[in-house]
Motif scaffolding. Sequence first.
Motif, PDB file in Angstrom:
ATOM      1  N   VAL A   1       0.859  -1.180   0.000  1.00  0.00           N
ATOM      2  CA  VAL A   1       0.000   0.000   0.000  1.00  0.00           C
ATOM      3  C   VAL A   1       0.896   1.230   0.000  1.00  0.00           C
ATOM      4  CG1 VAL A   1      -1.759   1.320   1.227  1.00  0.00           C
ATOM      5  CG2 VAL A   1      -1.825  -1.186   1.274  1.00  0.00           C
ATOM      6  N   LYS A   2       0.629   2.122  -0.929  1.00  0.00           N
ATOM      7  CA  LYS A   2       1.386   3.366  -0.984  1.00  0.00           C
ATOM      8  C   LYS A   2       0.416   4.532  -1.063  1.00  0.00           C
ATOM      9  CE  LYS A   2       5.733   1.885  -3.103  1.00  0.00           C
ATOM     10  NZ  LYS A   2       6.691   2.119  -4.228  1.00  0.00           N
ATOM     11  N   LYS A   3       0.825   5.639  -0.475  1.00  0.00           N
ATOM     12  CA  LYS A   3      -0.022   6.824  -0.481  1.00  0.00           C
ATOM     13  C   LYS A   3       0.712   8.018  -1.075  1.00  0.00           C
ATOM     14  CE  LYS A   3      -3.106   5.663   3.323  1.00  0.00           C
ATOM     15  NZ  LYS A   3      -3.805   6.148   4.537  1.00  0.00           N
ATOM     16  N   GLN A   4      -0.047   8.794  -1.819  1.00  0.00           N
ATOM     17  CA  GLN A   4       0.444  10.068  -2.327  1.00  0.00           C
ATOM     18  C   GLN A   4      -0.646  11.084  -2.018  1.00  0.00           C
ATOM     19  OE1 GLN A   4       1.158   9.696  -6.535  1.00  0.00           O
ATOM     20  NE2 GLN A   4       3.126   8.667  -6.284  1.00  0.00           N
ATOM     21  N   LYS A   5      -0.488  11.789  -0.935  1.00  0.00           N
ATOM     22  CA  LYS A   5      -1.475  12.779  -0.506  1.00  0.00           C
ATOM     23  C   LYS A   5      -2.858  12.129  -0.439  1.00  0.00           C
ATOM     24  CE  LYS A   5       1.168  16.660  -2.287  1.00  0.00           C
ATOM     25  NZ  LYS A   5       1.193  17.859  -3.185  1.00  0.00           N
ATOM     26  N   ARG A   6      -3.788  12.501  -1.290  1.00  0.00           N
ATOM     27  CA  ARG A   6      -5.146  11.946  -1.224  1.00  0.00           C
ATOM     28  C   ARG A   6      -5.291  10.639  -2.014  1.00  0.00           C
ATOM     29  NH1 ARG A   6      -8.148  14.469  -4.043  1.00  0.00           N
ATOM     30  NH2 ARG A   6      -6.680  15.884  -5.063  1.00  0.00           N
ATOM     31  N   LEU A   7      -4.232  10.183  -2.644  1.00  0.00           N
ATOM     32  CA  LEU A   7      -4.289   8.964  -3.448  1.00  0.00           C
ATOM     33  C   LEU A   7      -3.696   7.795  -2.676  1.00  0.00           C
ATOM     34  CD1 LEU A   7      -4.644  11.258  -5.580  1.00  0.00           C
ATOM     35  CD2 LEU A   7      -3.305   9.832  -7.150  1.00  0.00           C
ATOM     36  N   THR A   8      -4.425   6.679  -2.664  1.00  0.00           N
ATOM     37  CA  THR A   8      -3.948   5.459  -2.019  1.00  0.00           C
ATOM     38  C   THR A   8      -3.942   4.339  -3.043  1.00  0.00           C
ATOM     39  OG1 THR A   8      -4.881   6.122   0.111  1.00  0.00           O
ATOM     40  CG2 THR A   8      -4.294   3.803  -0.157  1.00  0.00           C
ATOM     41  N   PHE A   9      -2.798   3.725  -3.205  1.00  0.00           N
ATOM     42  CA  PHE A   9      -2.622   2.637  -4.163  1.00  0.00           C
ATOM     43  C   PHE A   9      -2.412   1.342  -3.399  1.00  0.00           C
ATOM     44  CE2 PHE A   9      -1.916   5.464  -7.782  1.00  0.00           C
ATOM     45  CZ  PHE A   9      -1.499   6.621  -7.160  1.00  0.00           C
ATOM     46  N   GLN A  10      -3.042   0.290  -3.904  1.00  0.00           N
ATOM     47  CA  GLN A  10      -2.925  -0.999  -3.219  1.00  0.00           C
ATOM     48  C   GLN A  10      -2.664  -2.104  -4.234  1.00  0.00           C
ATOM     49  OE1 GLN A  10      -6.270  -1.734  -0.700  1.00  0.00           O
ATOM     50  NE2 GLN A  10      -5.234  -3.338   0.450  1.00  0.00           N
ATOM     51  N   PHE A  11      -1.798  -3.029  -3.858  1.00  0.00           N
ATOM     52  CA  PHE A  11      -1.503  -4.197  -4.680  1.00  0.00           C
ATOM     53  C   PHE A  11      -2.002  -5.409  -3.922  1.00  0.00           C
ATOM     54  CE2 PHE A  11      -0.088  -6.318  -8.130  1.00  0.00           C
ATOM     55  CZ  PHE A  11       1.266  -6.589  -8.328  1.00  0.00           C
ATOM     56  N   GLY A  12      -2.777  -6.244  -4.552  1.00  0.00           N
ATOM     57  CA  GLY A  12      -3.386  -7.386  -3.878  1.00  0.00           C
ATOM     58  C   GLY A  12      -2.386  -8.415  -3.400  1.00  0.00           C
ATOM     59  N   GLU A  13      -2.831  -9.198  -2.434  1.00  0.00           N
ATOM     60  CA  GLU A  13      -1.962 -10.226  -1.863  1.00  0.00           C
ATOM     61  C   GLU A  13      -1.507 -11.233  -2.910  1.00  0.00           C
ATOM     62  OE1 GLU A  13      -1.821  -8.813   2.088  1.00  0.00           O
ATOM     63  OE2 GLU A  13      -0.729 -10.442   1.121  1.00  0.00           O
ATOM     64  N   ALA A  14      -2.391 -11.546  -3.835  1.00  0.00           N
ATOM     65  CA  ALA A  14      -2.058 -12.510  -4.886  1.00  0.00           C
ATOM     66  C   ALA A  14      -1.361 -11.856  -6.077  1.00  0.00           C
ATOM     67  CB  ALA A  14      -3.323 -13.216  -5.360  1.00  0.00           C
ATOM     68  N   LYS A  15      -1.169 -10.551  -5.992  1.00  0.00           N
ATOM     69  CA  LYS A  15      -0.527  -9.785  -7.069  1.00  0.00           C
ATOM     70  C   LYS A  15      -1.265  -9.961  -8.397  1.00  0.00           C
ATOM     71  CE  LYS A  15       3.953  -9.202  -6.877  1.00  0.00           C
ATOM     72  NZ  LYS A  15       5.418  -9.419  -6.900  1.00  0.00           N
ATOM     73  N   LYS A  16      -2.594 -10.034  -8.305  1.00  0.00           N
ATOM     74  CA  LYS A  16      -3.407 -10.105  -9.516  1.00  0.00           C
ATOM     75  C   LYS A  16      -4.340  -8.904  -9.627  1.00  0.00           C
ATOM     76  CE  LYS A  16      -3.780 -15.044 -10.543  1.00  0.00           C
ATOM     77  NZ  LYS A  16      -4.734 -16.152 -10.777  1.00  0.00           N
ATOM     78  N   ASN A  17      -4.426  -8.117  -8.585  1.00  0.00           N
ATOM     79  CA  ASN A  17      -5.307  -6.966  -8.656  1.00  0.00           C
ATOM     80  C   ASN A  17      -4.709  -5.788  -7.918  1.00  0.00           C
ATOM     81  OD1 ASN A  17      -6.365  -7.064  -5.744  1.00  0.00           O
ATOM     82  ND2 ASN A  17      -6.825  -9.095  -6.525  1.00  0.00           N
ATOM     83  N   SER A  18      -5.232  -4.638  -8.268  1.00  0.00           N
ATOM     84  CA  SER A  18      -4.741  -3.406  -7.676  1.00  0.00           C
ATOM     85  C   SER A  18      -5.874  -2.397  -7.671  1.00  0.00           C
ATOM     86  CB  SER A  18      -3.560  -2.855  -8.477  1.00  0.00           C
ATOM     87  OG  SER A  18      -3.054  -1.663  -7.894  1.00  0.00           O
ATOM     88  N   SER A  19      -5.743  -1.418  -6.814  1.00  0.00           N
ATOM     89  CA  SER A  19      -6.755  -0.368  -6.772  1.00  0.00           C
ATOM     90  C   SER A  19      -6.104   0.980  -6.523  1.00  0.00           C
ATOM     91  CB  SER A  19      -7.793  -0.653  -5.686  1.00  0.00           C
ATOM     92  OG  SER A  19      -7.192  -0.628  -4.413  1.00  0.00           O
ATOM     93  N   LEU A  20      -6.796   1.989  -6.983  1.00  0.00           N
ATOM     94  CA  LEU A  20      -6.406   3.379  -6.732  1.00  0.00           C
ATOM     95  C   LEU A  20      -7.620   4.063  -6.104  1.00  0.00           C
ATOM     96  CD1 LEU A  20      -5.191   6.227  -7.038  1.00  0.00           C
ATOM     97  CD2 LEU A  20      -5.746   6.111  -9.465  1.00  0.00           C
ATOM     98  N   HIS A  21      -7.427   4.620  -4.947  1.00  0.00           N
ATOM     99  CA  HIS A  21      -8.514   5.295  -4.239  1.00  0.00           C
ATOM    100  C   HIS A  21      -8.150   6.758  -4.041  1.00  0.00           C
ATOM    101  CE1 HIS A  21     -11.879   5.688  -1.406  1.00  0.00           C
ATOM    102  NE2 HIS A  21     -11.072   6.410  -0.673  1.00  0.00           N
ATOM    103  N   ILE A  22      -9.052   7.627  -4.411  1.00  0.00           N
ATOM    104  CA  ILE A  22      -8.854   9.053  -4.200  1.00  0.00           C
ATOM    105  C   ILE A  22      -9.848   9.530  -3.146  1.00  0.00           C
ATOM    106  CG2 ILE A  22      -8.786  11.362  -5.206  1.00  0.00           C
ATOM    107  CD1 ILE A  22      -8.204  10.104  -7.888  1.00  0.00           C
ATOM    108  N   THR A  23      -9.347  10.129  -2.116  1.00  0.00           N
ATOM    109  CA  THR A  23     -10.182  10.658  -1.041  1.00  0.00           C
ATOM    110  C   THR A  23     -10.529  12.118  -1.328  1.00  0.00           C
ATOM    111  OG1 THR A  23      -9.059   9.198   0.520  1.00  0.00           O
ATOM    112  CG2 THR A  23     -10.297  11.047   1.443  1.00  0.00           C
ATOM    113  N   ALA A  24     -11.776  12.452  -1.136  1.00  0.00           N
ATOM    114  CA  ALA A  24     -12.226  13.844  -1.292  1.00  0.00           C
ATOM    115  C   ALA A  24     -11.759  14.445  -2.611  1.00  0.00           C
ATOM    116  CB  ALA A  24     -11.748  14.683  -0.106  1.00  0.00           C
ATOM    117  N   THR A  25     -12.317  13.942  -3.689  1.00  0.00           N
ATOM    118  CA  THR A  25     -11.878  14.358  -5.019  1.00  0.00           C
ATOM    119  C   THR A  25     -11.959  15.872  -5.211  1.00  0.00           C
ATOM    120  OG1 THR A  25     -14.109  13.969  -5.869  1.00  0.00           O
ATOM    121  CG2 THR A  25     -12.486  12.199  -6.164  1.00  0.00           C
TER     122      THR A  25
END
Lengths: 107, 117
Positions: A55-79
């Motif tokens: 899991v890595k964060k850049q200010k309001r952006l949070t990036f996640q790499f799945g445990e199985a390394k098959k999926n990922s997500s990008l979450h933006i807080t308070a766009t």
Amino acid sequence: GQQVMQIPQYQHVQEGEDFTTYCNSSTTLSNIQWYKQRPGGHPVFLIQLVKSGEVKKQKRLTFQFGEAKKNSSLHITATQTTDVGTYFCAGGTALIFGKGTTLSVSS
Amino acid sequence: GAVVSQHPSRVICKSGTSVKIECRSLDFQATTMFWYRQFPKQSLMLMATSNEGSKATYEQGVEKDKFLINHASLTLSTLTVTSAHPEDSSFYICSALPGSSYNSPLHFGNGTRLTVT
């Protein structure tokens, strides 16, 4: 062959709402990269994830790499309106790009 | 650092003519460069992978005789759209891979808007 699927294709939010885009691969990825393309511009590198569960964060952006390394997500807080653009994930040895999620934000 | 220059940014040409697009890595060497095509509001479609000193690898459905790629040096790859037709009108973008590992971020050019009349 290897495919990278990204959902949703489009997302419209009100300013201040959160936003998430998901990236799924048919195979295990050695790494995943995220890019942002502003309207009329070219893709710009945001971040790379390599480790399982990372899991890595850049200010309001949070990036996640799945445990199985098959999926990922990008979450933006308070766009914000500056978040407008298309977000691409790319992964694997050949850097296969997902179709992208286009985010629009209304104030 | 890691700047990729793509030229021209816009070009209008007549049907039947050829257009050359250049992609240069300005401050790093790129063994591998990629060429994409992007239609309005759509994703990047990989056309071909360009390797310095060897023939480009084209994706399925991309005509290699129509889209000629030359990667003559570690800092320059060119895409030539031959005998252009209106359906070739599109946004073409290149990217360069610093070093030889696909674990490195890609650096993109600003793209070329091609209009064929």
